[in-house]
Write an enzyme that holds these catalytic residues in place. Structure first.
Site, PDB file in Angstrom:
ATOM      1  N   ALA A  65       0.864  -1.176   0.000  1.00 31.37           N
ATOM      2  CA  ALA A  65       0.000   0.000   0.000  1.00 31.37           C
ATOM      3  C   ALA A  65       0.901   1.227   0.000  1.00 31.37           C
ATOM      4  CB  ALA A  65      -0.869  -0.015   1.247  1.00 31.37           C
ATOM      5  N   GLU A 112      -0.750  -9.227  -0.703  1.00 33.40           N
ATOM      6  CA  GLU A 112      -2.176  -9.475  -0.432  1.00 33.40           C
ATOM      7  C   GLU A 112      -2.998  -9.443  -1.722  1.00 33.40           C
ATOM      8  OE1 GLU A 112      -2.126  -6.364   2.596  1.00 33.40           O
ATOM      9  OE2 GLU A 112      -2.891  -7.819   4.029  1.00 33.40           O
TER      10      GLU A 112
HETATM   11  N1  CO8 Z   1       4.634   3.148  -0.576  1.00 36.17           N
HETATM   12  C1  CO8 Z   1       5.056   4.320  -1.121  1.00 36.17           C
HETATM   13  N2  CO8 Z   1       6.211   4.439  -1.787  1.00 36.17           N
HETATM   14  C2  CO8 Z   1       6.986   3.343  -1.925  1.00 36.17           C
HETATM   15  C3  CO8 Z   1       6.618   2.104  -1.386  1.00 36.17           C
HETATM   16  C4  CO8 Z   1       5.373   2.019  -0.689  1.00 36.17           C
HETATM   17  N3  CO8 Z   1       4.902   0.871  -0.181  1.00 36.17           N
HETATM   18  N4  CO8 Z   1       7.592   1.212  -1.656  1.00 36.17           N
HETATM   19  C5  CO8 Z   1       8.527   1.868  -2.356  1.00 36.17           C
HETATM   20  N5  CO8 Z   1       8.171   3.161  -2.516  1.00 36.17           N
HETATM   21  C6  CO8 Z   1       8.912   4.221  -3.191  1.00 36.17           C
HETATM   22  C7  CO8 Z   1      10.098   4.697  -2.368  1.00 36.17           C
HETATM   23  O1  CO8 Z   1       9.672   5.633  -1.396  1.00 36.17           O
HETATM   24  C8  CO8 Z   1      10.979   5.297  -3.439  1.00 36.17           C
HETATM   25  O2  CO8 Z   1      10.460   6.565  -3.777  1.00 36.17           O
HETATM   26  P1  CO8 Z   1      11.465   7.847  -3.840  1.00 36.17           P
HETATM   27  O3  CO8 Z   1      12.388   7.531  -4.980  1.00 36.17           O
HETATM   28  O4  CO8 Z   1      10.530   8.984  -4.122  1.00 36.17           O
HETATM   29  O5  CO8 Z   1      12.172   7.917  -2.531  1.00 36.17           O
HETATM   30  C9  CO8 Z   1      10.745   4.379  -4.645  1.00 36.17           C
HETATM   31  O6  CO8 Z   1       9.496   3.718  -4.385  1.00 36.17           O
HETATM   32  C10 CO8 Z   1      11.812   3.335  -4.806  1.00 36.17           C
HETATM   33  O7  CO8 Z   1      11.929   2.631  -3.579  1.00 36.17           O
HETATM   34  P2  CO8 Z   1      13.330   2.353  -2.848  1.00 36.17           P
HETATM   35  O8  CO8 Z   1      14.288   3.457  -3.142  1.00 36.17           O
HETATM   36  O9  CO8 Z   1      13.055   2.048  -1.428  1.00 36.17           O
HETATM   37  O10 CO8 Z   1      13.794   1.039  -3.659  1.00 36.17           O
HETATM   38  P3  CO8 Z   1      14.762  -0.118  -3.155  1.00 36.17           P
HETATM   39  O11 CO8 Z   1      15.034  -0.959  -4.344  1.00 36.17           O
HETATM   40  O12 CO8 Z   1      15.909   0.449  -2.396  1.00 36.17           O
HETATM   41  O13 CO8 Z   1      13.889  -0.966  -2.078  1.00 36.17           O
HETATM   42  C11 CO8 Z   1      11.899  -2.084  -1.303  1.00 36.17           C
HETATM   43  C12 CO8 Z   1      12.778  -1.690  -2.513  1.00 36.17           C
HETATM   44  C13 CO8 Z   1      12.653  -3.100  -0.426  1.00 36.17           C
HETATM   45  C14 CO8 Z   1      10.638  -2.734  -1.856  1.00 36.17           C
HETATM   46  C15 CO8 Z   1      11.558  -0.828  -0.475  1.00 36.17           C
HETATM   47  O14 CO8 Z   1      11.053   0.170  -1.355  1.00 36.17           O
HETATM   48  C16 CO8 Z   1      10.527  -1.045   0.591  1.00 36.17           C
HETATM   49  O15 CO8 Z   1      10.853  -1.610   1.645  1.00 36.17           O
HETATM   50  N6  CO8 Z   1       9.268  -0.613   0.357  1.00 36.17           N
HETATM   51  C17 CO8 Z   1       8.218  -0.656   1.336  1.00 36.17           C
HETATM   52  C18 CO8 Z   1       7.723  -2.063   1.524  1.00 36.17           C
HETATM   53  C19 CO8 Z   1       6.638  -2.107   2.563  1.00 36.17           C
HETATM   54  O16 CO8 Z   1       6.856  -1.831   3.734  1.00 36.17           O
HETATM   55  N7  CO8 Z   1       5.425  -2.460   2.146  1.00 36.17           N
HETATM   56  C20 CO8 Z   1       4.290  -2.588   3.038  1.00 36.17           C
HETATM   57  C21 CO8 Z   1       3.507  -1.320   3.043  1.00 36.17           C
HETATM   58  S1  CO8 Z   1       2.203  -1.366   4.231  1.00 36.17           S
HETATM   59  C22 CO8 Z   1       0.996  -2.235   3.476  1.00 36.17           C
HETATM   60  O17 CO8 Z   1       1.126  -2.664   2.361  1.00 36.17           O
HETATM   61  C23 CO8 Z   1      -0.248  -2.435   4.257  1.00 36.17           C
HETATM   62  C24 CO8 Z   1      -1.235  -3.236   3.460  1.00 36.17           C
HETATM   63  C25 CO8 Z   1      -2.537  -3.252   4.161  1.00 36.17           C
HETATM   64  C26 CO8 Z   1      -3.607  -2.820   3.252  1.00 36.17           C
HETATM   65  C27 CO8 Z   1      -3.416  -1.386   2.954  1.00 36.17           C
HETATM   66  C28 CO8 Z   1      -4.574  -0.785   2.278  1.00 36.17           C
HETATM   67  C29 CO8 Z   1      -4.267   0.514   1.610  1.00 36.17           C
END
Ligand code: CO8
Length: 258
Positions: A65, A112
């Site tokens: 999300a 999910e």
């Molecule tokens: N939300 C918003 N932006 C994101 C997300 C995310 N989930 N994931 C990545 N991005 C963005 C980053 O902020 C970054 O943006 P910017 O360049 O502007 O800083 C861009 O995408 C690239 O990401 P990274 O630089 O972090 O890329 P990496 O290759 O270094 O890392 C990862 C990749 C490991 C996937 C890392 O991006 C990460 O850990 N992302 C978050 C993963 C996460 O925690 N997901 C769970 C989110 S909570 C959730 O899903 C709850 C679900 C419940 C239902 C929700 C209903 C709405």
């Protein structure tokens, strides 16, 4: 229809939806979820389409999300908007089969959404995880329920409590994905599988999907009874007559979807 966060194509009788927010690794913002619902509605209403493939990019199916959209929500915001039931469950109400073709990260809401599909084909670079705990929340779109049913309590509990990601090999071993294919072949393979489904009897495919899904909602005896009734119902279709006649006559069936 013009979409901003997804692209939509058709391949013969398959509808292909590609999540397309590359700068955010396909983070599932509300506009994307709304567009995904609209695309599913359109394919569901299109008689030419017999199955749907949902995919992302080579780097990310979806990284969850949208954390930036979610971060400042209060309990009241989340509760009153029915966040996230609102919109997200559309995949689970789709009657036509939906195949998830997952490459790269399928994390949090991304994992999910993949699990809401009927089955998951994974590229060899796929990574699945429920990292919500590491950002101070828990899965909210079925992760604590569907993951347990897919991989069992031990692995699901470890993933949900630690945020550990599993790779494609571990996901296949655990039963989360049906198969792992080389990244370069993922879309072709998913479209091929979906096209195979689309070539079969539409009503019988829908009955089969309904019967399998009943396994998640009913006690065994009730599920078996439900299956039996649907099995009986297939004998009311022209396609059952055609399918069995074709087998006996050693020819390919020409299903009429009736
Ligand atoms: N939300 C918003 N932006 C994101 C997300 C995310 N989930 N994931 C990545 N991005 C963005 C980053 O902020 C970054 O943006 P910017 O360049 O502007 O800083 C861009 O995408 C690239 O990401 P990274 O630089 O972090 O890329 P990496 O290759 O270094 O890392 C990862 C990749 C490991 C996937 C890392 O991006 C990460 O850990 N992302 C978050 C993963 C996460 O925690 N997901 C769970 C989110 S909570 C959730 O899903 C709850 C679900 C419940 C239902 C929700 C209903 C709405």
């Amino acid at each position: 229809m013009a979409y901003e966060n997804i692209t939509v194509e058709t391949h013969r009788h398959v509808g292909l939806i590609t999540l397309n927010r590359p700068k955010a690794l396909n983070a599932l913002c509300s506009a994307l979820i709304r567009e995904l619902g609209q695309a599913l509605d359109a394919f569901e209403a299109d008689d030419e389409i017999g199955a749907i493939v949902l995919t992302g990019s080579e780097k990310a199916f979806a990284a969850g999300a949208d954390i930036k959209e979610m971060a400042s929500k209060s309990f009241i915001d989340a509760y009153l908007a029915d966040f996230i039931t609102n919109g997200w469950e559309r995949i689970t109400t789709c009657r036509k089969p939906v195949v998830a073709a997952v490459a790269g990260f399928a994390l949090g809401g991304g994992c999910e959404v993949a699990m809401m599909c009927d089955f998951i084909l994974a590229a060899d670079n796929a990574k699945f995880g429920q990292p919500e705990i590491t950002i101070g929340t828990i899965p909210g779109a079925g992760g604590t329920q569907r993951l347990v049913r897919a991989v069992g309590k031990a692995k699901a509990m470890e993933m949900v409590l630690t945020g550990r990601m599993i790779d494609a090999v571990e996901a296949e071993r655990a039963g989360l994905v049906s198969r792992v294919v080389p990244l370069a072949e993922l879309i072709d393979e998913a479209v091929k599988v979906a096209d195979k489904i689309a070539s079969l009897s539409r009503p019988v495919v829908l009955l089969a999907k309904e019967a399998v899904n009943a396994a998640f909602e009913t006690p065994l005896a009730q599920g078996i009874r439900f299956e039996r009734r649907l099995f009986h119902a297939t004998f009311a279709t022209e396609d059952q007559k055609e399918g069995m006649a074709a087998f006996i006559e050693k020819r390919s069936p020409a299903f009429r979807n009736r």
